[in-house]
Structures are given as C-alpha cells and as structure tokens.
Design a protein around this motif. Structure first.
Motif, PDB file in Angstrom:
ATOM      1  N   GLY A 264     -21.070  33.593  74.985  1.00 43.12           N
ATOM      2  CA  GLY A 264     -19.857  32.801  74.795  1.00 43.12           C
ATOM      3  C   GLY A 264     -19.973  31.364  75.283  1.00 43.12           C
TER       4      GLY A 264
ATOM      5  N   GLY B 236     -25.138  34.510  72.963  1.00 46.50           N
ATOM      6  CA  GLY B 236     -24.470  35.798  73.126  1.00 46.50           C
ATOM      7  C   GLY B 236     -23.622  35.941  74.374  1.00 46.50           C
TER       8      GLY B 236
ATOM      9  N   ASN C 275     -25.217  31.103  58.692  1.00 45.27           N
ATOM     10  CA  ASN C 275     -25.188  30.964  60.158  1.00 45.27           C
ATOM     11  C   ASN C 275     -23.860  31.535  60.669  1.00 45.27           C
TER      12      ASN C 275
ATOM     13  N   GLY D 113     -21.469  28.935  73.725  1.00 50.95           N
ATOM     14  CA  GLY D 113     -21.245  28.059  72.567  1.00 50.95           C
ATOM     15  C   GLY D 113     -19.764  27.748  72.389  1.00 50.95           C
TER      16      GLY D 113
ATOM     17  N   LEU E 207     -27.849  25.981  71.409  1.00 48.24           N
ATOM     18  CA  LEU E 207     -28.182  26.581  72.711  1.00 48.24           C
ATOM     19  C   LEU E 207     -29.590  27.145  72.627  1.00 48.24           C
TER      20      LEU E 207
ATOM     21  N   TYR F 237     -24.158  21.197  67.682  1.00 48.74           N
ATOM     22  CA  TYR F 237     -24.540  21.826  68.955  1.00 48.74           C
ATOM     23  C   TYR F 237     -25.672  22.821  68.750  1.00 48.74           C
TER      24      TYR F 237
ATOM     25  N   ARG G 241     -22.964  33.240  63.260  1.00 50.45           N
ATOM     26  CA  ARG G 241     -22.585  33.043  64.669  1.00 50.45           C
ATOM     27  C   ARG G 241     -21.904  31.680  64.849  1.00 50.45           C
TER      28      ARG G 241
HETATM   29  C1  LIG Z   1     -24.310  28.764  67.341  1.00 53.01           C
HETATM   30  C2  LIG Z   1     -24.470  28.994  68.846  1.00 53.01           C
HETATM   31  C3  LIG Z   1     -24.269  27.692  69.595  1.00 53.01           C
HETATM   32  C4  LIG Z   1     -23.408  30.017  69.269  1.00 53.01           C
HETATM   33  O1  LIG Z   1     -23.271  30.070  70.660  1.00 53.01           O
HETATM   34  P1  LIG Z   1     -23.254  31.433  71.467  1.00 53.01           P
HETATM   35  O2  LIG Z   1     -22.888  31.145  72.854  1.00 53.01           O
HETATM   36  O3  LIG Z   1     -24.536  32.138  71.228  1.00 53.01           O
HETATM   37  O4  LIG Z   1     -22.071  32.158  70.749  1.00 53.01           O
HETATM   38  P2  LIG Z   1     -21.668  33.691  70.997  1.00 53.01           P
HETATM   39  O5  LIG Z   1     -22.806  34.595  70.980  1.00 53.01           O
HETATM   40  O6  LIG Z   1     -20.831  33.739  72.187  1.00 53.01           O
HETATM   41  O7  LIG Z   1     -20.898  33.992  69.697  1.00 53.01           O
HETATM   42  C5  LIG Z   1     -19.808  33.245  69.302  1.00 53.01           C
HETATM   43  C6  LIG Z   1     -19.010  34.146  68.405  1.00 53.01           C
HETATM   44  O8  LIG Z   1     -19.843  34.578  67.318  1.00 53.01           O
HETATM   45  C7  LIG Z   1     -19.782  36.006  67.243  1.00 53.01           C
HETATM   46  N1  LIG Z   1     -21.065  36.439  66.703  1.00 53.01           N
HETATM   47  C8  LIG Z   1     -22.198  36.676  67.361  1.00 53.01           C
HETATM   48  N2  LIG Z   1     -23.159  37.053  66.503  1.00 53.01           N
HETATM   49  C9  LIG Z   1     -22.590  37.062  65.267  1.00 53.01           C
HETATM   50  C10 LIG Z   1     -23.056  37.365  63.966  1.00 53.01           C
HETATM   51  N3  LIG Z   1     -24.313  37.717  63.745  1.00 53.01           N
HETATM   52  N4  LIG Z   1     -22.170  37.261  62.942  1.00 53.01           N
HETATM   53  C11 LIG Z   1     -20.899  36.871  63.125  1.00 53.01           C
HETATM   54  N5  LIG Z   1     -20.406  36.566  64.355  1.00 53.01           N
HETATM   55  C12 LIG Z   1     -21.255  36.660  65.402  1.00 53.01           C
HETATM   56  C13 LIG Z   1     -19.509  36.446  68.640  1.00 53.01           C
HETATM   57  O9  LIG Z   1     -18.915  37.741  68.659  1.00 53.01           O
HETATM   58  C14 LIG Z   1     -18.534  35.406  69.098  1.00 53.01           C
HETATM   59  O10 LIG Z   1     -17.255  35.625  68.552  1.00 53.01           O
HETATM   60  P3  LIG Z   1     -16.006  35.786  69.506  1.00 53.01           P
HETATM   61  O11 LIG Z   1     -15.937  34.497  70.278  1.00 53.01           O
HETATM   62  O12 LIG Z   1     -14.878  35.961  68.556  1.00 53.01           O
HETATM   63  O13 LIG Z   1     -16.334  36.961  70.349  1.00 53.01           O
HETATM   64  C15 LIG Z   1     -25.888  29.520  69.191  1.00 53.01           C
HETATM   65  O14 LIG Z   1     -26.037  30.788  68.642  1.00 53.01           O
HETATM   66  C16 LIG Z   1     -26.997  28.606  68.716  1.00 53.01           C
HETATM   67  O15 LIG Z   1     -27.384  27.701  69.422  1.00 53.01           O
HETATM   68  N6  LIG Z   1     -27.565  28.851  67.511  1.00 53.01           N
HETATM   69  C17 LIG Z   1     -28.670  28.051  66.969  1.00 53.01           C
HETATM   70  C18 LIG Z   1     -28.290  26.627  66.650  1.00 53.01           C
HETATM   71  C19 LIG Z   1     -27.101  26.541  65.727  1.00 53.01           C
HETATM   72  O16 LIG Z   1     -26.890  27.388  64.889  1.00 53.01           O
HETATM   73  N7  LIG Z   1     -26.322  25.447  65.867  1.00 53.01           N
HETATM   74  C20 LIG Z   1     -25.151  25.243  65.030  1.00 53.01           C
HETATM   75  C21 LIG Z   1     -25.510  24.668  63.708  1.00 53.01           C
HETATM   76  S1  LIG Z   1     -24.103  24.626  62.609  1.00 53.01           S
END
Ligand SMILES: CC(C)(COP(=O)(O)OP(=O)(O)OC[C@H]1O[C@@H](n2cnc3c(N)ncnc32)[C@H](O)[C@@H]1OP(=O)(O)O)[C@@H](O)C(=O)NCCC(=O)NCCS
Length: 197
Positions: free
Chosen positions: A112, A110, A142, A114, A104, A102, A144
């Motif tokens: 939620g 940020g 990674n 994802g 975004l 996946y 997040r």
């Molecule tokens: C990975 C991704 C889909 C996450 O989706 P998102 O909607 O941004 O996720 P959120 O910001 O809601 O964070 C999800 C969780 O990570 C946590 N988080 C956010 N930043 C963080 C960081 N730097 N370190 C650790 N945790 C983190 C959030 O607190 C949240 O945890 P919770 O649900 O327990 O509160 C998005 O960041 C993305 O598209 N990244 C680039 C592409 C990618 O990495 N794809 C996956 C490849 S494996």
C-alpha cells in the motif's frame, strides 16, 4: 505559499533527490519488472543515468517544471521509489495541469505504499501547486497501477500512444484525469481538510 520539499504520510517521507541516492535508484530501476511499465526509463539503468536524472530533477524543480520526490520509509530513510508531478506546458493553456508518475522498487510492492505516496502527491498538486487538473497515463494491463489511480479518483479520459524506451515500442496507453472540483468534492465527503483549498 512556499512549496514544501518534503511530504510526510503515516509510513513514508517523500523528499528531494540527492546525488548520493543514485545507487538506490539503480538498484530499483535496473529491473525489467519495474521499467516495463515506465515510458522513459531505459534498461539497463546505470549509475551515470541515475546521476544525470538527479541533476535534472533538481533543475526542473527550481524552474517549477517538474516536482519529483523520492519515496522513503520512516524511520530509517530507505529509498523505495519515486513519485512526481510534471507540469504540462500546452501552447495555449486553459488550465494548470500536471502528469502524475511513480514507481516503487519491486521488493516494496504490495504494502500500500503506492497509494499512500500517490494520495500525498495529489494533495500536494491541488493544495500546494494550485493545479486545476492531475493527469496520468497507464498501460491497460498495469492493473495494480490502475487500481491506485482510480482509487485516488482519477477517471478514464481517453487513449494516446507513448514510446516505451526499454521496450523499444510505441504502445497505446489509457489516459486518466482528476479535476480540482471533483477532488475537492471528494475531500469534503471524506473529512474536512486541514488547510483551505
Ligand atoms: C504501481 C505501484 C506503484 C503500486 O504500488 P503498491 O504499493 O505496490 O500498490 P499495492 O500493492 O498496495 O496495490 C495498490 C492496489 O492495487 C491492488 N492490486 C494489487 N495487485 C493487483 C492486480 N494484479 N490487479 C489489480 N489490482 C491489484 C491492491 O489490492 C491495492 O488495492 P487496494 O488499495 O484497493 O487494496 C507499484 O506496483 C509499482 O511501482 N509498479 C511498477 C511501476 C509502475 O507501474 N508505475 C506506474 C506506471 S502507470
């Protein structure tokens, strides 16, 4: 059971790709901050590549190989990302498994979205596709995405190497995995499922 082509969550509608979605894919993916985490997406990312990918997703879905959906916001339908399950085709299959992937658009991180989309996709994989296991790979820095995956119940299952096209490098990634029985047990612990599993 028919495989649904749209999944709805509280804030999101996940739906099949259409050719007119190509510009939204380019806006989101022509960005190092997103693509650096994705093994297969090149940078720069062009309209032609987006159109080719959309055509591929349509064929792969029909053939039952890859179930990719766009993540859109309700209401309005703005495309904010993509999520999918690519079915594994091992030489001698002992179970039916698929790889969750996946992304975004950076502007939509940020909130939620994802975890919300990934939860729906895991449910779709076990309930609708009848998978025995869902796998994922993730770069170890990674954080997040790792939070999203472990929050869904995926657990470390080893390491492997993947080539990252945009980085032009082969890197070690973490493998994570969730089997059907563990998922079902976590469902029971949460709430009773709407459909039999
Ligand atoms: C990975 C991704 C889909 C996450 O989706 P998102 O909607 O941004 O996720 P959120 O910001 O809601 O964070 C999800 C969780 O990570 C946590 N988080 C956010 N930043 C963080 C960081 N730097 N370190 C650790 N945790 C983190 C959030 O607190 C949240 O945890 P919770 O649900 O327990 O509160 C998005 O960041 C993305 O598209 N990244 C680039 C592409 C990618 O990495 N794809 C996956 C490849 S494996």
């Amino acid at each position: 059971m028919a495989i649904p082509e749209r999944l709805e969550t509280r804030r999101l509608l996940l739906r099949r790709h259409r050719p007119e979605d190509a510009p939204a894919l380019v806006r989101a993916l022509d960005n190092w901050a997103v693509v650096k985490w994705l093994a297969e997406v090149p940078l720069p990312y062009t309209l032609e590549q987006a159109l080719d990918w959309i055509a591929l997703t349509r064929t792969a879905w029909q053939q039952g190989r890859d179930y990719q959906l766009l993540i859109t916001l309700k209401p309005g339908g703005t495309v904010i990302g993509q999520i999918g399950l690519r079915v594994d085709t091992p030489f001698e299959p002992v179970e039916r498994s698929a790889e969750l992937g996946y992304w975004l658009a950076e502007a939509d991180w940020g909130h939620g979205y994802g975890p919300e989309a990934a939860g729906a996709m895991v449910d779709f994989g076990f309930r609708r596709l009848g998978l025995d296991r869902i796998r994922a790979t993730c770069l170890p820095d990674n954080h997040r995405s790792l939070t999203v995956l472990t929050g869904l119940g995926l657990r470390p299952a080893g390491k492997t190497w993947l080539h990252f096209v945009a980085r032009g490098a082969t890197l070690e990634v973490l493998e994570l995995s969730l089997d059907r029985a563990t998922w079902r047990a976590s469902m029971r612990a949460d709430t009773a499922p709407a459909d039999p599993v």
